[in-house]
Design a protein around this motif. Structure first.
Motif, mmCIF file in Angstrom:
data_model
loop_
_atom_site.group_PDB
_atom_site.id
_atom_site.type_symbol
_atom_site.label_atom_id
_atom_site.label_comp_id
_atom_site.label_asym_id
_atom_site.label_seq_id
_atom_site.Cartn_x
_atom_site.Cartn_y
_atom_site.Cartn_z
ATOM 1 N N GLN A 41 41.658 -29.779 -22.124
ATOM 2 C CA GLN A 41 42.093 -29.478 -23.484
ATOM 3 C C GLN A 41 40.914 -29.501 -24.461
ATOM 4 O O GLN A 41 40.847 -28.672 -25.381
ATOM 5 C CB GLN A 41 43.166 -30.480 -23.925
ATOM 6 C CG GLN A 41 44.512 -30.309 -23.246
ATOM 7 C CD GLN A 41 45.193 -29.008 -23.643
ATOM 8 O OE1 GLN A 41 44.940 -28.440 -24.706
ATOM 9 N NE2 GLN A 41 46.069 -28.525 -22.766
ATOM 10 N N VAL A 42 39.995 -30.446 -24.274
ATOM 11 C CA VAL A 42 38.825 -30.503 -25.157
ATOM 12 C C VAL A 42 37.958 -29.257 -24.972
ATOM 13 O O VAL A 42 37.484 -28.657 -25.951
ATOM 14 C CB VAL A 42 38.012 -31.792 -24.877
ATOM 15 C CG1 VAL A 42 36.661 -31.743 -25.589
ATOM 16 C CG2 VAL A 42 38.796 -33.015 -25.330
ATOM 17 N N LYS A 43 37.753 -28.842 -23.732
ATOM 18 C CA LYS A 43 36.971 -27.626 -23.479
ATOM 19 C C LYS A 43 37.664 -26.409 -24.073
ATOM 20 O O LYS A 43 36.999 -25.505 -24.611
ATOM 21 C CB LYS A 43 36.771 -27.436 -21.974
ATOM 22 C CG LYS A 43 35.799 -28.437 -21.347
ATOM 23 C CD LYS A 43 35.670 -28.219 -19.841
ATOM 24 C CE LYS A 43 34.701 -29.210 -19.238
ATOM 25 N NZ LYS A 43 34.595 -29.052 -17.756
ATOM 26 N N HIS A 44 38.992 -26.387 -24.009
ATOM 27 C CA HIS A 44 39.754 -25.288 -24.602
ATOM 28 C C HIS A 44 39.522 -25.231 -26.106
ATOM 29 O O HIS A 44 39.311 -24.156 -26.689
ATOM 30 C CB HIS A 44 41.237 -25.474 -24.286
ATOM 31 C CG HIS A 44 42.133 -24.475 -24.948
ATOM 32 N ND1 HIS A 44 41.922 -23.109 -24.902
ATOM 33 C CD2 HIS A 44 43.270 -24.647 -25.700
ATOM 34 C CE1 HIS A 44 42.870 -22.473 -25.572
ATOM 35 N NE2 HIS A 44 43.693 -23.393 -26.076
ATOM 36 N N LEU A 45 39.527 -26.404 -26.760
ATOM 37 C CA LEU A 45 39.304 -26.452 -28.208
ATOM 38 C C LEU A 45 37.869 -26.057 -28.543
ATOM 39 O O LEU A 45 37.622 -25.340 -29.536
ATOM 40 C CB LEU A 45 39.610 -27.853 -28.726
ATOM 41 C CG LEU A 45 39.499 -28.060 -30.235
ATOM 42 C CD1 LEU A 45 40.445 -27.133 -30.991
ATOM 43 C CD2 LEU A 45 39.778 -29.519 -30.607
ATOM 44 N N GLU A 46 36.916 -26.499 -27.745
ATOM 45 C CA GLU A 46 35.515 -26.136 -27.982
ATOM 46 C C GLU A 46 35.316 -24.627 -27.854
ATOM 47 O O GLU A 46 34.585 -24.008 -28.651
ATOM 48 C CB GLU A 46 34.610 -26.887 -27.002
ATOM 49 C CG GLU A 46 34.477 -28.374 -27.306
ATOM 50 C CD GLU A 46 33.654 -29.117 -26.279
ATOM 51 O OE1 GLU A 46 32.966 -30.080 -26.660
ATOM 52 O OE2 GLU A 46 33.706 -28.742 -25.088
ATOM 53 N N ALA A 47 35.968 -24.023 -26.882
ATOM 54 C CA ALA A 47 35.876 -22.569 -26.719
ATOM 55 C C ALA A 47 36.519 -21.843 -27.905
ATOM 56 O O ALA A 47 36.008 -20.830 -28.382
ATOM 57 C CB ALA A 47 36.551 -22.163 -25.404
ATOM 58 N N TYR A 48 37.622 -22.382 -28.388
ATOM 59 C CA TYR A 48 38.324 -21.795 -29.543
ATOM 60 C C TYR A 48 37.448 -21.845 -30.790
ATOM 61 O O TYR A 48 37.389 -20.887 -31.568
ATOM 62 C CB TYR A 48 39.621 -22.550 -29.766
ATOM 63 C CG TYR A 48 40.380 -22.150 -31.011
ATOM 64 C CD1 TYR A 48 41.220 -21.034 -31.011
ATOM 65 C CD2 TYR A 48 40.259 -22.896 -32.176
ATOM 66 C CE1 TYR A 48 41.918 -20.678 -32.164
ATOM 67 C CE2 TYR A 48 40.951 -22.551 -33.328
ATOM 68 C CZ TYR A 48 41.783 -21.438 -33.321
ATOM 69 O OH TYR A 48 42.470 -21.076 -34.466
ATOM 70 N N LEU A 49 36.724 -22.974 -30.976
ATOM 71 C CA LEU A 49 35.907 -23.158 -32.175
ATOM 72 C C LEU A 49 34.495 -22.608 -32.018
ATOM 73 O O LEU A 49 33.819 -22.325 -33.014
ATOM 74 C CB LEU A 49 35.824 -24.646 -32.516
ATOM 75 C CG LEU A 49 37.141 -25.349 -32.872
ATOM 76 C CD1 LEU A 49 36.924 -26.848 -33.012
ATOM 77 C CD2 LEU A 49 37.729 -24.770 -34.161
ATOM 78 N N GLY A 50 34.019 -22.517 -30.779
ATOM 79 C CA GLY A 50 32.662 -22.048 -30.551
ATOM 80 C C GLY A 50 31.602 -23.094 -30.823
ATOM 81 O O GLY A 50 30.447 -22.764 -31.105
ATOM 82 N N VAL A 51 31.976 -24.373 -30.756
ATOM 83 C CA VAL A 51 31.026 -25.465 -30.970
ATOM 84 C C VAL A 51 31.283 -26.556 -29.937
ATOM 85 O O VAL A 51 32.365 -26.640 -29.354
ATOM 86 C CB VAL A 51 31.145 -26.079 -32.391
ATOM 87 C CG1 VAL A 51 30.807 -25.045 -33.457
ATOM 88 C CG2 VAL A 51 32.535 -26.663 -32.614
ATOM 89 N N SER A 52 30.284 -27.395 -29.725
ATOM 90 C CA SER A 52 30.450 -28.562 -28.860
ATOM 91 C C SER A 52 30.936 -29.731 -29.705
ATOM 92 O O SER A 52 30.366 -30.023 -30.764
ATOM 93 C CB SER A 52 29.118 -28.924 -28.189
ATOM 94 O OG SER A 52 28.722 -27.891 -27.303
ATOM 95 N N LEU A 53 31.983 -30.402 -29.238
ATOM 96 C CA LEU A 53 32.558 -31.523 -29.984
ATOM 97 C C LEU A 53 32.112 -32.870 -29.440
ATOM 98 O O LEU A 53 32.143 -33.874 -30.160
ATOM 99 C CB LEU A 53 34.085 -31.435 -29.937
ATOM 100 C CG LEU A 53 34.679 -30.156 -30.540
ATOM 101 C CD1 LEU A 53 36.184 -30.104 -30.300
ATOM 102 C CD2 LEU A 53 34.366 -30.073 -32.027
#
Length: 298
Positions: A41-53
């Protein structure tokens, strides 16, 4: 107008838990999923935002600057969402949820709660006990009573009772003619009962502080069992197993009923006290106002 892509709400909730714990494993336990699911889920959000969290290492994760900024905003928004859902949730009429520590519930609140019910029979009080920090927004709590230094953010807090500390023991110990308990140094003949509430908390008196203030130089301040709560240490004292440091509001009834006695007059001030806490938005509810007023009067 181009439609905005739908925000991945599930990924945001998962990210908020992982950011709060700084651990995918602890976030997984909270959300009842696997650590792999959290990572996905975190990788999915990072891909959606285009940044590393997160910055990932073999044993830990840390938030990037973008992740820290997002975590603050998402945490506030999810808190507001949970509060809105709590308001909309079906609730028993005039129900009041109170969170407090086990020691306070057992030694002070339980003995007096019937007085509140007598004055307000239409208010149903539900007591939740725990010593950990309570999340008022997500826990659905209306009122909290905590033993602490008073640094509570995001809630309304006011001093309820101060909590001076002094030795207490069963009256059977004072009746022991073979081991007199007349001077502080006489405590060397008895078991000292400790509780974890005084461990590593500046300004909270422990046995070492009381013995030093009393001039008792022949007593080993570190000897004796350590209990996980004030309540258990004081109950061990009631049973005659040794001498505990009593916190005034929690031994008030036991002293009055003769289950405990105060062998010495010396009391130490305590940086910790009992605080009354409630959500700002809950203050205007009649049942919350009535309960807080009753506590203050008691």
């Amino acid at each position: 107008m181009k439609a905005r892509p739908t925000a991945p709400l599930n990924a945001l909730r998962t990210f908020e838990a992982a950011a709060r714990h700084l651990s995918f494993n602890r976030a997984a336990r909270e959300l009842f999923v696997t650590p792999a699911a959290v990572s996905h889920q975190v990788k999915h959000l990072e891909a959606y935002l285009g940044v590393s969290l997160f910055q990932r290492t073999n044993r830990a994760v840390a938030l990037t600057s973008e992740g820290a900024a997002l975590a603050t905003t998402v945490g506030e928004l999810l808190g507001q969402l949970d509060l809105a859902l709590d308001r909309a949730r079906t609730r028993a009429p005039h129900e009041l949820r109170v969170t407090t520590m086990e020691s306070f519930a057992a030694k002070w609140l339980a003995a007096r709660l019937h007085l509140f019910h007598r004055a307000h029979p239409n208010v149903r009080v539900r007591i939740d006990t725990g010593n950990e920090h309570a999340d008022f927004l997500r826990g659905g709590f209306d009122v909290g009573i905590r033993y602490g230094a008073g640094s509570y953010t995001g809630v309304h807090a006011e001093l309820l009772m101060k909590a001076p500390v002094f030795p207490v023991c069963s009256p059977t110990l004072l009746a022991d003619t073979a081991r007199r308990l007349q001077q502080p140094d006489d405590l060397r003949h008895y078991t000292l009962l400790h509780d974890e509430s005084a461990t590593g908390r500046p300004g909270v008196p422990a046995w070492s502080h009381w013995l030093m203030a009393a001039g008792a130089t022949n007593v080993n301040a570190s000897a004796g069992p350590v209990f996980p709560s004030i309540y258990l240490a004081q109950e061990a004292a009631v049973a005659g197993h040794g001498v505990a440091l009593g916190v005034a509001p929690l031994v008030e009834d036991d002293l009055r009923q003769g289950r405990l006695v105060k062998p010495f007059s010396l009391e130490l001030e305590n940086r910790y006290a009992f605080w009354l806490i409630c959500r700002e938005v809950a203050q205007d509810r009649p049942e919350v106002e009535a309960f807080c007023k009753w506590l203050a009067e008691e």
